[in-house]
Scaffold this motif. Structure first.
Motif, PDB file in Angstrom:
ATOM      1  N   LYS A  16      70.878  29.200 -23.127  1.00 49.60           N
ATOM      2  CA  LYS A  16      70.108  27.985 -23.406  1.00 49.60           C
ATOM      3  C   LYS A  16      69.965  27.141 -22.147  1.00 49.60           C
ATOM      4  CE  LYS A  16      71.363  27.389 -28.260  1.00 49.60           C
ATOM      5  NZ  LYS A  16      72.164  26.585 -29.207  1.00 49.60           N
ATOM      6  N   ASP A  17      71.064  27.013 -21.401  1.00 46.96           N
ATOM      7  CA  ASP A  17      71.072  26.181 -20.194  1.00 46.96           C
ATOM      8  C   ASP A  17      70.390  26.849 -19.002  1.00 46.96           C
ATOM      9  OD1 ASP A  17      72.502  24.340 -21.676  1.00 46.96           O
ATOM     10  OD2 ASP A  17      74.440  24.824 -20.755  1.00 46.96           O
ATOM     11  N   HIS A  18      70.375  28.183 -18.987  1.00 49.12           N
ATOM     12  CA  HIS A  18      69.831  28.935 -17.849  1.00 49.12           C
ATOM     13  C   HIS A  18      68.894  30.038 -18.336  1.00 49.12           C
ATOM     14  CE1 HIS A  18      72.852  26.953 -15.366  1.00 49.12           C
ATOM     15  NE2 HIS A  18      73.731  27.246 -16.312  1.00 49.12           N
ATOM     16  N   PRO A  19      67.733  29.661 -18.836  1.00 55.38           N
ATOM     17  CA  PRO A  19      66.806  30.674 -19.380  1.00 55.38           C
ATOM     18  C   PRO A  19      66.345  31.682 -18.334  1.00 55.38           C
ATOM     19  CG  PRO A  19      65.752  28.515 -19.272  1.00 55.38           C
ATOM     20  CD  PRO A  19      67.199  28.306 -18.932  1.00 55.38           C
ATOM     21  N   ASP A  20      66.462  31.342 -17.063  1.00 52.16           N
ATOM     22  CA  ASP A  20      66.059  32.276 -16.019  1.00 52.16           C
ATOM     23  C   ASP A  20      66.970  33.506 -15.961  1.00 52.16           C
ATOM     24  OD1 ASP A  20      67.782  30.068 -15.218  1.00 52.16           O
ATOM     25  OD2 ASP A  20      67.791  30.944 -13.204  1.00 52.16           O
ATOM     26  N   TYR A  21      68.117  33.477 -16.629  1.00 49.48           N
ATOM     27  CA  TYR A  21      69.016  34.629 -16.653  1.00 49.48           C
ATOM     28  C   TYR A  21      68.724  35.585 -17.816  1.00 49.48           C
ATOM     29  CZ  TYR A  21      72.055  33.254 -12.857  1.00 49.48           C
ATOM     30  OH  TYR A  21      72.549  32.954 -11.617  1.00 49.48           O
ATOM     31  N   GLU A  22      67.823  35.208 -18.693  1.00 46.25           N
ATOM     32  CA  GLU A  22      67.462  36.122 -19.783  1.00 46.25           C
ATOM     33  C   GLU A  22      66.914  37.413 -19.184  1.00 46.25           C
ATOM     34  OE1 GLU A  22      65.081  34.548 -22.996  1.00 46.25           O
ATOM     35  OE2 GLU A  22      65.989  32.574 -22.696  1.00 46.25           O
ATOM     36  N   GLY A  23      67.446  38.515 -19.635  1.00 45.14           N
ATOM     37  CA  GLY A  23      67.035  39.817 -19.118  1.00 45.14           C
ATOM     38  C   GLY A  23      67.719  40.202 -17.826  1.00 45.14           C
ATOM     39  N   LYS A  24      68.524  39.297 -17.248  1.00 45.42           N
ATOM     40  CA  LYS A  24      69.205  39.579 -15.989  1.00 45.42           C
ATOM     41  C   LYS A  24      70.716  39.676 -16.142  1.00 45.42           C
ATOM     42  CE  LYS A  24      65.725  37.098 -13.339  1.00 45.42           C
ATOM     43  NZ  LYS A  24      65.486  35.915 -12.511  1.00 45.42           N
ATOM     44  N   LEU A  25      71.237  39.209 -17.263  1.00 44.40           N
ATOM     45  CA  LEU A  25      72.673  39.202 -17.487  1.00 44.40           C
ATOM     46  C   LEU A  25      72.970  39.846 -18.823  1.00 44.40           C
ATOM     47  CD1 LEU A  25      75.482  38.091 -16.497  1.00 44.40           C
ATOM     48  CD2 LEU A  25      75.052  36.168 -18.025  1.00 44.40           C
ATOM     49  N   CYS A  26      73.981  40.675 -18.852  1.00 45.14           N
ATOM     50  CA  CYS A  26      74.368  41.359 -20.074  1.00 45.14           C
ATOM     51  C   CYS A  26      75.870  41.204 -20.262  1.00 45.14           C
ATOM     52  CB  CYS A  26      74.011  42.835 -19.965  1.00 45.14           C
ATOM     53  SG  CYS A  26      74.530  43.795 -21.388  1.00 45.14           S
ATOM     54  N   LEU A  27      76.264  40.816 -21.451  1.00 43.89           N
ATOM     55  CA  LEU A  27      77.673  40.732 -21.819  1.00 43.89           C
ATOM     56  C   LEU A  27      78.056  42.005 -22.546  1.00 43.89           C
ATOM     57  CD1 LEU A  27      80.363  39.107 -22.429  1.00 43.89           C
ATOM     58  CD2 LEU A  27      79.260  38.502 -24.574  1.00 43.89           C
ATOM     59  N   ILE A  28      79.084  42.674 -22.063  1.00 39.03           N
ATOM     60  CA  ILE A  28      79.625  43.834 -22.758  1.00 39.03           C
ATOM     61  C   ILE A  28      80.986  43.433 -23.294  1.00 39.03           C
ATOM     62  CG2 ILE A  28      80.391  46.221 -22.584  1.00 39.03           C
ATOM     63  CD1 ILE A  28      78.367  46.574 -20.332  1.00 39.03           C
ATOM     64  N   SER A  54      72.316  37.538 -34.023  1.00 44.14           N
ATOM     65  CA  SER A  54      71.500  36.340 -33.824  1.00 44.14           C
ATOM     66  C   SER A  54      71.152  36.131 -32.352  1.00 44.14           C
ATOM     67  CB  SER A  54      72.261  35.126 -34.367  1.00 44.14           C
ATOM     68  OG  SER A  54      71.582  33.933 -34.056  1.00 44.14           O
ATOM     69  N   ILE A  55      72.142  36.253 -31.495  1.00 40.14           N
ATOM     70  CA  ILE A  55      71.909  36.052 -30.052  1.00 40.14           C
ATOM     71  C   ILE A  55      71.015  37.150 -29.498  1.00 40.14           C
ATOM     72  CG2 ILE A  55      73.030  35.986 -27.787  1.00 40.14           C
ATOM     73  CD1 ILE A  55      75.465  34.690 -29.294  1.00 40.14           C
ATOM     74  N   ASN A  56      71.268  38.392 -29.913  1.00 36.20           N
ATOM     75  CA  ASN A  56      70.433  39.495 -29.429  1.00 36.20           C
ATOM     76  C   ASN A  56      68.985  39.341 -29.877  1.00 36.20           C
ATOM     77  OD1 ASN A  56      72.331  40.828 -27.907  1.00 36.20           O
ATOM     78  ND2 ASN A  56      72.911  42.241 -29.533  1.00 36.20           N
ATOM     79  N   SER A  57      68.767  38.866 -31.103  1.00 30.98           N
ATOM     80  CA  SER A  57      67.382  38.705 -31.562  1.00 30.98           C
ATOM     81  C   SER A  57      66.707  37.527 -30.870  1.00 30.98           C
ATOM     82  CB  SER A  57      67.336  38.540 -33.079  1.00 30.98           C
ATOM     83  OG  SER A  57      67.932  37.329 -33.473  1.00 30.98           O
ATOM     84  N   ARG A  58      67.454  36.509 -30.527  1.00 31.72           N
ATOM     85  CA  ARG A  58      66.883  35.321 -29.890  1.00 31.72           C
ATOM     86  C   ARG A  58      66.619  35.537 -28.396  1.00 31.72           C
ATOM     87  NH1 ARG A  58      70.569  31.502 -31.247  1.00 31.72           N
ATOM     88  NH2 ARG A  58      69.522  31.288 -33.239  1.00 31.72           N
ATOM     89  N   TYR A  59      67.531  36.202 -27.704  1.00 33.34           N
ATOM     90  CA  TYR A  59      67.419  36.312 -26.247  1.00 33.34           C
ATOM     91  C   TYR A  59      67.152  37.733 -25.764  1.00 33.34           C
ATOM     92  CZ  TYR A  59      69.245  31.613 -26.461  1.00 33.34           C
ATOM     93  OH  TYR A  59      69.407  30.284 -26.747  1.00 33.34           O
ATOM     94  N   GLY A  60      67.083  38.677 -26.669  1.00 32.41           N
ATOM     95  CA  GLY A  60      66.808  40.054 -26.283  1.00 32.41           C
ATOM     96  C   GLY A  60      65.326  40.345 -26.293  1.00 32.41           C
ATOM     97  N   GLY A  61      65.021  41.550 -25.969  1.00 35.50           N
ATOM     98  CA  GLY A  61      63.638  41.987 -25.960  1.00 35.50           C
ATOM     99  C   GLY A  61      63.580  43.490 -26.087  1.00 35.50           C
ATOM    100  N   LEU A  62      62.394  44.017 -25.991  1.00 36.46           N
ATOM    101  CA  LEU A  62      62.197  45.445 -26.101  1.00 36.46           C
ATOM    102  C   LEU A  62      62.971  46.159 -24.992  1.00 36.46           C
ATOM    103  CD1 LEU A  62      60.709  47.533 -27.790  1.00 36.46           C
ATOM    104  CD2 LEU A  62      58.800  47.341 -26.204  1.00 36.46           C
TER     105      LEU A  62
END
Length: 107
Positions: A16-28, A54-62
């Motif tokens: 939420k605070d750093h949307p520029d990291y969407e698709g660039k950071l993955c938590l395992i 919920s988080i995967n559907s909100r911040y994930g993608g194809l």
């Protein structure tokens, strides 16, 4: 599995605070099953499953998921493969069984 919901809320807040990291950071997150017959642990697992979805559907993608949640024991070969992924990209590993934390680095 204790503490995992807080980690998930934290990663959600980070996105939420750093949307520029969407698709660039993955938590395992690896959680080794234990006490599966205890009602409190069953409720925690349901909570973690729901938060992860919920988080995967909100911040994930194809083709990309921000959270990879493994609820199982991990053998040495699989663990080495996960470490190899870390060496080649930005991953945040959280192992609930031994509290090992690896933080992603810029390359």
């Amino acid at each position: 599995i204790k503490g995992i919901p807080q980690k998930l809320y934290g990663i959600e807040q980070f996105f939420k605070d750093h949307p520029d990291y969407e698709g660039k950071l993955c938590l395992i997150q690896i959680a080794v099953p234990s006490r599966a017959d205890v009602a409190e642990y069953q409720a925690l697992k349901r909570q973690v499953d729901e938060l992860t979805g919920s988080i995967n559907s909100r911040y994930g993608g194809l083709g990309r998921l921000p959270i990879h949640y493994l609820y199982k024991s991990v053998d040495f070969t699989e663990l080495c493969a996960l470490y190899s992924m870390y060496a080649n990209a930005h991953y945040l590993f959280l192992f609930s069984s031994d509290f090992l934390l690896l933080v992603p680095t810029e390359r």
